[in-house]
Design a protein around this motif. Structure first.
Motif, PDB file in Angstrom:
ATOM      1  N   ASP A  95       0.825  -1.203   0.000  1.00 36.16           N
ATOM      2  CA  ASP A  95       0.000   0.000   0.000  1.00 36.16           C
ATOM      3  C   ASP A  95       0.865   1.261   0.000  1.00 36.16           C
ATOM      4  OD1 ASP A  95       0.980   0.195   2.598  1.00 36.16           O
ATOM      5  OD2 ASP A  95      -0.862  -0.578   3.506  1.00 36.16           O
ATOM      6  N   GLU A  96       0.205   2.417   0.088  1.00 34.05           N
ATOM      7  CA  GLU A  96       0.906   3.700   0.018  1.00 34.05           C
ATOM      8  C   GLU A  96       1.892   3.886   1.168  1.00 34.05           C
ATOM      9  OE1 GLU A  96      -1.921   6.834  -0.199  1.00 34.05           O
ATOM     10  OE2 GLU A  96      -2.703   6.240  -2.167  1.00 34.05           O
ATOM     11  N   ARG A  97       1.544   3.359   2.348  1.00 33.80           N
ATOM     12  CA  ARG A  97       2.438   3.535   3.496  1.00 33.80           C
ATOM     13  C   ARG A  97       3.726   2.739   3.301  1.00 33.80           C
ATOM     14  NH1 ARG A  97       0.991   2.158   9.731  1.00 33.80           N
ATOM     15  NH2 ARG A  97       0.600   0.153   8.749  1.00 33.80           N
TER      16      ARG A  97
ATOM     17  N   VAL B  46       5.088   1.942   0.412  1.00 32.47           N
ATOM     18  CA  VAL B  46       5.844   2.658  -0.628  1.00 32.47           C
ATOM     19  C   VAL B  46       6.536   3.880  -0.020  1.00 32.47           C
ATOM     20  CG1 VAL B  46       5.679   3.952  -2.776  1.00 32.47           C
ATOM     21  CG2 VAL B  46       4.370   1.846  -2.491  1.00 32.47           C
ATOM     22  N   ALA B  47       5.826   4.596   0.845  1.00 33.91           N
ATOM     23  CA  ALA B  47       6.420   5.764   1.501  1.00 33.91           C
ATOM     24  C   ALA B  47       7.594   5.345   2.380  1.00 33.91           C
ATOM     25  CB  ALA B  47       5.364   6.486   2.336  1.00 33.91           C
TER      26      ALA B  47
ATOM     27  N   ARG C 134      10.625   4.693   0.227  1.00 37.19           N
ATOM     28  CA  ARG C 134      11.225   5.953  -0.209  1.00 37.19           C
ATOM     29  C   ARG C 134      12.015   6.618   0.912  1.00 37.19           C
ATOM     30  NH1 ARG C 134       5.886   8.027  -3.576  1.00 37.19           N
ATOM     31  NH2 ARG C 134       6.297   6.792  -5.483  1.00 37.19           N
TER      32      ARG C 134
ATOM     33  N   ALA D 135       5.971   4.664   8.470  1.00 38.39           N
ATOM     34  CA  ALA D 135       6.103   4.149   7.108  1.00 38.39           C
ATOM     35  C   ALA D 135       7.258   3.171   6.995  1.00 38.39           C
ATOM     36  CB  ALA D 135       6.292   5.305   6.129  1.00 38.39           C
TER      37      ALA D 135
ATOM     38  N   TRP E 297       6.505  -5.438   5.618  1.00 42.63           N
ATOM     39  CA  TRP E 297       6.200  -6.011   4.310  1.00 42.63           C
ATOM     40  C   TRP E 297       7.377  -6.839   3.787  1.00 42.63           C
ATOM     41  CZ3 TRP E 297       8.380  -4.913  -0.592  1.00 42.63           C
ATOM     42  CH2 TRP E 297       7.701  -5.509  -1.665  1.00 42.63           C
TER      43      TRP E 297
END
Length: 240
Positions: free
Chosen positions: A42-44, A46-47, A50, A116, A123
């Motif tokens: 999910d977006e978290r 991916v953040a 990064r 994050a 993950w």
């Protein structure tokens, strides 16, 4: 063997190897989404990836085989030390790792960045990469712990760990939670006096931890628990 025969063997071997390589690569890509649990990306997460890259964490840590070996491998960090430990080390490295010869820098991460990165490491730890790296092998934990606990289960220390609800937050073998570090990992890195002192006042060692103080537990019982955790060290071996 003639020169012509040698060339035929060489080219046939090369062609077969190439076909096998391409077939295995295609098969891996076919299962890639399932192996990496892409549905949980999910977006978290991916953040977190990064933020991990922005802070150059790979300069010291290895993850999924990429990076340096100055600091611990992070591929299975979430399974090894738990979410709270990851957060505390990101937020307060100087305090949490004060006794370590490794000097993790203070990155001044924001609260969302800490959350994050923890999600990203969770993950990564769940990726099916054939139980790699070996020092954090889940299969090794389960098998060796099962053998040891067959004889240790009747010990006073094991009974106190179970009665005290330690497995609500800590993993041991196939049981327990993932909030705090695995009990095998603790016993492999610390001696009994340190563990007993930590149980009496966790805040002194890890400020902000949710680990409850066991100061009201008799010192003798804390020492028994500590000795039991250290007895688990043969499962893991001594780690830096």
């Amino acid at each position: 063997m003639t020169e012509r025969s040698a060339k035929l063997v060489f080219w046939a071997g090369t062609l077969v190897s190439l076909v096998l390589f391409l077939a295995m690569t295609a098969d891996t890509h076919r299962h890639f989404a399932a192996l990496t649990h892409a549905d949980r990306l999910d977006e978290r997460v991916v953040a977190g990836k990064r933020a991990f890259e922005l802070r150059n964490c790979n300069d010291c840590h290895t993850i999924l085989g990429f990076g340096a070996y100055y600091a611990p491998d992070l591929t299975r960090a979430y399974a090894r030390v738990g979410e709270e430990t990851i957060r505390s080390r990101l937020e307060r490295p100087a305090q949490v790792l004060a006794s370590s010869w490794r000097k993790m820098p203070q990155q001044h991460l924001s609260a969302p960045e800490v959350e994050a990165i923890a999600a990203f490491l969770r993950w990564v730890s769940e990726i099916d990469n054939h139980d790699w790296p070996p020092q954090d092998s889940e299969a090794r934990w389960r098998a060796s712990t099962r053998r040891l606990l067959a004889t240790a289960a009747l010990s006073p220390g094991a009974a106190l760990v179970q009665q005290g609800g330690c497995l609500g937050c800590h993993a041991l073998g196939e049981s327990g939670g993932r909030v705090g570090p695995r009990l095998e990992w603790i016993g492999a890195r610390r001696d009994a006096p340190w563990i007993a002192a930590y149980l009496a006042d966790p805040q002194r060692f890890t400020p902000g931890t949710s680990m409850p103080a066991l100061g009201d537990v008799p010192a003798a019982q804390r020492e028994v628990i500590a000795e039991f955790l250290v007895s688990l060290a043969p499962i893991r071996g001594r780690e830096p």
